[in-house]
Scaffold this active site. Structure first.
Site, PDB file in Angstrom:
ATOM      1  N   LYS A  54      50.510 119.589  29.675  1.00  0.00           N
ATOM      2  CA  LYS A  54      49.634 120.117  28.641  1.00  0.00           C
ATOM      3  C   LYS A  54      48.248 120.156  29.283  1.00  0.00           C
ATOM      4  CE  LYS A  54      52.972 119.573  25.049  1.00  0.00           C
ATOM      5  NZ  LYS A  54      53.628 118.446  24.177  1.00  0.00           N
ATOM      6  N   GLN A  98      52.058 113.438  20.841  1.00  0.00           N
ATOM      7  CA  GLN A  98      53.307 113.548  21.301  1.00  0.00           C
ATOM      8  C   GLN A  98      54.628 112.970  20.600  1.00  0.00           C
ATOM      9  OE1 GLN A  98      53.980 115.919  23.836  1.00  0.00           O
ATOM     10  NE2 GLN A  98      56.051 115.549  24.035  1.00  0.00           N
ATOM     11  N   ASP A 121      49.893 121.634  16.703  1.00  0.00           N
ATOM     12  CA  ASP A 121      51.298 121.742  16.605  1.00  0.00           C
ATOM     13  C   ASP A 121      51.864 122.195  15.521  1.00  0.00           C
ATOM     14  OD1 ASP A 121      52.854 120.323  18.769  1.00  0.00           O
ATOM     15  OD2 ASP A 121      52.293 118.556  18.184  1.00  0.00           O
TER      16      ASP A 121
HETATM   17  N1  GUN Z   1      58.184 116.596  21.640  1.00  0.00           N
HETATM   18  C1  GUN Z   1      58.862 117.573  21.905  1.00  0.00           C
HETATM   19  N2  GUN Z   1      58.448 118.735  21.344  1.00  0.00           N
HETATM   20  C2  GUN Z   1      57.057 118.651  21.005  1.00  0.00           C
HETATM   21  C3  GUN Z   1      56.103 119.331  20.458  1.00  0.00           C
HETATM   22  O1  GUN Z   1      56.160 120.637  20.427  1.00  0.00           O
HETATM   23  N3  GUN Z   1      55.015 118.663  19.884  1.00  0.00           N
HETATM   24  C4  GUN Z   1      55.031 117.317  20.008  1.00  0.00           C
HETATM   25  N4  GUN Z   1      53.948 116.823  19.554  1.00  0.00           N
HETATM   26  N5  GUN Z   1      55.953 116.539  20.425  1.00  0.00           N
HETATM   27  C5  GUN Z   1      56.990 117.168  20.963  1.00  0.00           C
END
Ligand code: GUN
Length: 297
Positions: A54, A98, A121
């Site tokens: 990311k 995350q 998100d």
């Molecule tokens: N962990 C697995 N997928 C995601 C996601 O799309 N966003 C976040 N914040 N954590 C994750």
């Protein structure tokens, strides 16, 4: 029938290009650089890989990336204090914590502490509620990417039968809401659904997000269905190596489906591209600027 392969990697590259163009435009015309803060608590290897990816892609499209890597024993209080600081930071337009978080931290409490306008998100209850009631929301990245690909491959989705397999807050539920918004007839199935093969027989669209490797069998599918596979499962092979597979038995399903996403190279690349797109959208909203249409749905 051999399915058209939905190339998520190529699709994501085009979306990232649009994001980069808009970021350059914001910089040149307004002197604004969108910023994304990513918070990782602990040292889960898969999460570390995602967070690194990311951060790298954020910088590649010209945005500011702020990474916060906190030890696994970080207190809930300290994490909430960091989120409050980021909420007030005008250079941060998007905040992503995350998941999963360590067990001692209340995930819902943390997500709902994020300013909904910076919740790229789309997991905050305000955004979930806005999406469910058809209002302007931050849309969760994976379902957003799935819908972009579905629109591209199916055109108008109105009236189609869509089956979402999985009921998570991250994928299944928002995916169902998005498909409803497109006027699909939506069924949400899950691991306890009893008659899944019969339900899938009527499905023009299948979104599999159940987290079970190779679960969806080709003979359950309607001929010509569009199949979006959100699953990413690592399975052991006889020769001792591992292989990434989806929730759909791809090799046989591609002989029945009309279009299908591969794993890897389908939904996965779109998720991060949509995160970048959501950050630009959040930045434009924060500055009361017009939202770039190509970056959202
Ligand atoms: N962990 C697995 N997928 C995601 C996601 O799309 N966003 C976040 N914040 N954590 C994750």
């Amino acid at each position: 029938m051999t399915a058209r392969i939905i190339d998520g990697k190529a699709f994501a590259a085009i979306l990232r290009e649009s994001v980069a163009e808009h970021v350059a435009h914001l910089k040149q015309t307004k002197g604004i650089t969108p910023g994304l803060a990513v918070v990782l608590v602990g040292d889960d290897p898969a999460s570390q890989v995602y967070v690194r990816s990311k951060g790298k892609q954020t910088v590649e499209v010209g945005m500011h990336s702020y990474e916060y890597k906190l030890p696994a024993d970080t207190s809930e209080y300290d994490l909430l204090a960091l989120i409050e600081q980021l909420n007030y930071d005008l250079s941060v337009h998007g905040i992503l914590v995350q998941l999963p978080l360590p067990k001692h931290i209340d995930e819902a409490l943390v997500i709902n502490a994020i300013d909904p306008a910076k919740d790229v998100d789309g997991f905050h209850i305000s955004n979930a509620g806005l999406l469910a009631t058809g209002q302007k929301a931050m849309v969760p990245c994976t379902p957003l990417g799935c819908l972009m690909m579905l629109r591209e491959y199916c055109g108008n989705l109105s009236g189609l039968n869509a089956v979402v397999i999985g009921r998570s807050n991250i994928v299944g539920k928002p995916m169902a809401q998005l498909l409803l918004r497109e006027s699909c007839t939506v069924t949400v199935a899950h691991s306890r659904t009893k008659n899944l093969p019969e339900i899938l027989r009527e499905a023009d669209i299948v979104v599999a997000a159940v987290g079970r490797p190779l679960f969806v069998q080709s003979y359950w599918l309607k001929e010509g269905a569009t199949v979006i596979d959100v699953g990413i499962n690592r399975i052991d092979q006889a020769d001792g190596t591992t292989r990434l597979v989806g929730d759909v038995d791809y090799d046989t399903a591609k002989e029945v489906a009309g279009a299908i996403t591969p794993v890897p190279g389908g939904v996965g690349p779109m998720t991060i591209a949509c995160l970048l797109a959501n950050t630009v959208t959040a930045c434009c909203r924060a500055h009361s600027l017009p939202e770039p249409k190509r970056l959202t749905i």
